[in-house]
Structures are given as C-alpha cells and as structure tokens.
Design a protein around this motif. Structure first.
Motif, short mmCIF file in Angstrom:
data_model
loop_
_atom_site.label_atom_id
_atom_site.label_comp_id
_atom_site.label_asym_id
_atom_site.label_seq_id
_atom_site.Cartn_x
_atom_site.Cartn_y
_atom_site.Cartn_z
N LEU A 24 25.97 -24.48 -67.69
CA LEU A 24 25.38 -25.02 -66.48
C LEU A 24 24.43 -24.27 -66.17
CD1 LEU A 24 28.71 -26.51 -64.99
CD2 LEU A 24 26.47 -27.90 -66.39
N CYS A 25 24.56 -22.90 -66.06
CA CYS A 25 23.76 -21.98 -65.44
C CYS A 25 22.50 -21.03 -66.15
CB CYS A 25 24.90 -20.79 -64.95
SG CYS A 25 26.27 -21.45 -64.23
N GLN A 26 21.58 -20.90 -65.45
CA GLN A 26 20.37 -20.28 -65.52
C GLN A 26 20.58 -18.68 -65.57
OE1 GLN A 26 17.30 -21.98 -63.97
NE2 GLN A 26 17.05 -23.99 -65.40
N ARG A 27 21.39 -18.47 -64.31
CA ARG A 27 21.44 -17.06 -63.77
C ARG A 27 22.92 -16.85 -63.58
NH1 ARG A 27 19.96 -15.52 -57.56
NH2 ARG A 27 21.05 -13.23 -57.88
N THR A 28 23.43 -15.67 -64.01
CA THR A 28 24.89 -15.35 -63.85
C THR A 28 24.86 -13.91 -63.21
OG1 THR A 28 25.55 -16.55 -65.86
CG2 THR A 28 26.96 -14.69 -65.17
N THR A 59 20.57 -25.74 -55.50
CA THR A 59 21.30 -24.49 -55.94
C THR A 59 22.66 -24.79 -55.87
OG1 THR A 59 19.66 -22.96 -54.66
CG2 THR A 59 21.80 -22.12 -55.19
N GLN A 60 23.53 -24.50 -56.91
CA GLN A 60 24.78 -24.63 -57.11
C GLN A 60 25.63 -23.39 -56.99
OE1 GLN A 60 25.27 -27.53 -60.18
NE2 GLN A 60 25.41 -29.13 -58.93
N LEU A 61 26.64 -22.94 -56.75
CA LEU A 61 27.63 -21.79 -56.60
C LEU A 61 28.77 -22.29 -57.48
CD1 LEU A 61 27.96 -18.91 -56.25
CD2 LEU A 61 29.05 -19.42 -54.24
N ILE A 62 28.78 -21.69 -58.93
CA ILE A 62 30.08 -22.03 -59.79
C ILE A 62 30.79 -20.61 -59.55
CG2 ILE A 62 30.72 -22.84 -61.88
CD1 ILE A 62 27.99 -24.44 -61.89
N THR A 80 21.78 -15.97 -67.99
CA THR A 80 23.06 -15.98 -68.46
C THR A 80 23.08 -15.75 -70.07
OG1 THR A 80 23.52 -17.80 -66.71
CG2 THR A 80 24.78 -17.85 -68.79
N ALA A 118 29.73 -21.63 -68.10
CA ALA A 118 28.46 -20.95 -67.24
C ALA A 118 27.43 -20.99 -68.44
CB ALA A 118 29.27 -19.41 -67.17
N ASP A 172 23.47 -9.03 -62.87
CA ASP A 172 22.87 -10.30 -62.17
C ASP A 172 21.38 -10.61 -62.87
OD1 ASP A 172 21.31 -11.93 -60.77
OD2 ASP A 172 21.43 -10.60 -58.76
#
Length: 69
Positions: free
Chosen positions: A18-22, A4-7, A36, A15, A33
């Motif tokens: 890199l991100c599946q969830r935003t 898990t990464q928090l960006i 992405t 975003a 929530d």
C-alpha cells in the motif's frame, strides 16, 4: 486531488503493498524515512530494529530485479 493516508502497522507485507514511502520508528526515533521497497530489501536495517522482512521477499522469485517474461 492528492490523497495522503497514514498507516501505522507492523505488517510489512501490507506496507509494501500500500505504501510508496515508509517511516521506521525505533524507541520513539525515526531511523528510516524513504521508499518502502528500499527499506524492505535492507535485511540489516530490518534486523537491527527487530523487523522481519515481508513474506513476499522471502520467496526467491520476488527477489528478481525485473519482472519475469
């Protein structure tokens, strides 16, 4: 092993890449929530919270529902 990464960013292209969830915050409250791609393709939600759509979404070929053959 799961990772898990928090960006925290205002760069929506980053975003999207890199991100599946935003999670979108506005005035300290969670206003979105979820996936992405879904939030990036919702111009009304983005405009309501002073976010510009990712540059890649402003190009017509990126708005295709499927990959070109």
């Amino acid at each position: 092993m799961p990772l898990t990464q928090l960006i925290a960013t205002h760069d929506l292209d980053l975003a999207l890449e890199l991100c599946q969830r935003t999670i979108v915050l506005s005035q300290g409250r969670v206003v979105y929530d979820g996936p992405t791609e879904k939030v990036m393709s919702d111009p009304d939600l983005l405009a309501e919270h002073a976010l510009e759509p990712p540059l890649s979404y402003s190009r017509p070929y990126c708005q295709l529902e499927h990959d070109p053959a």
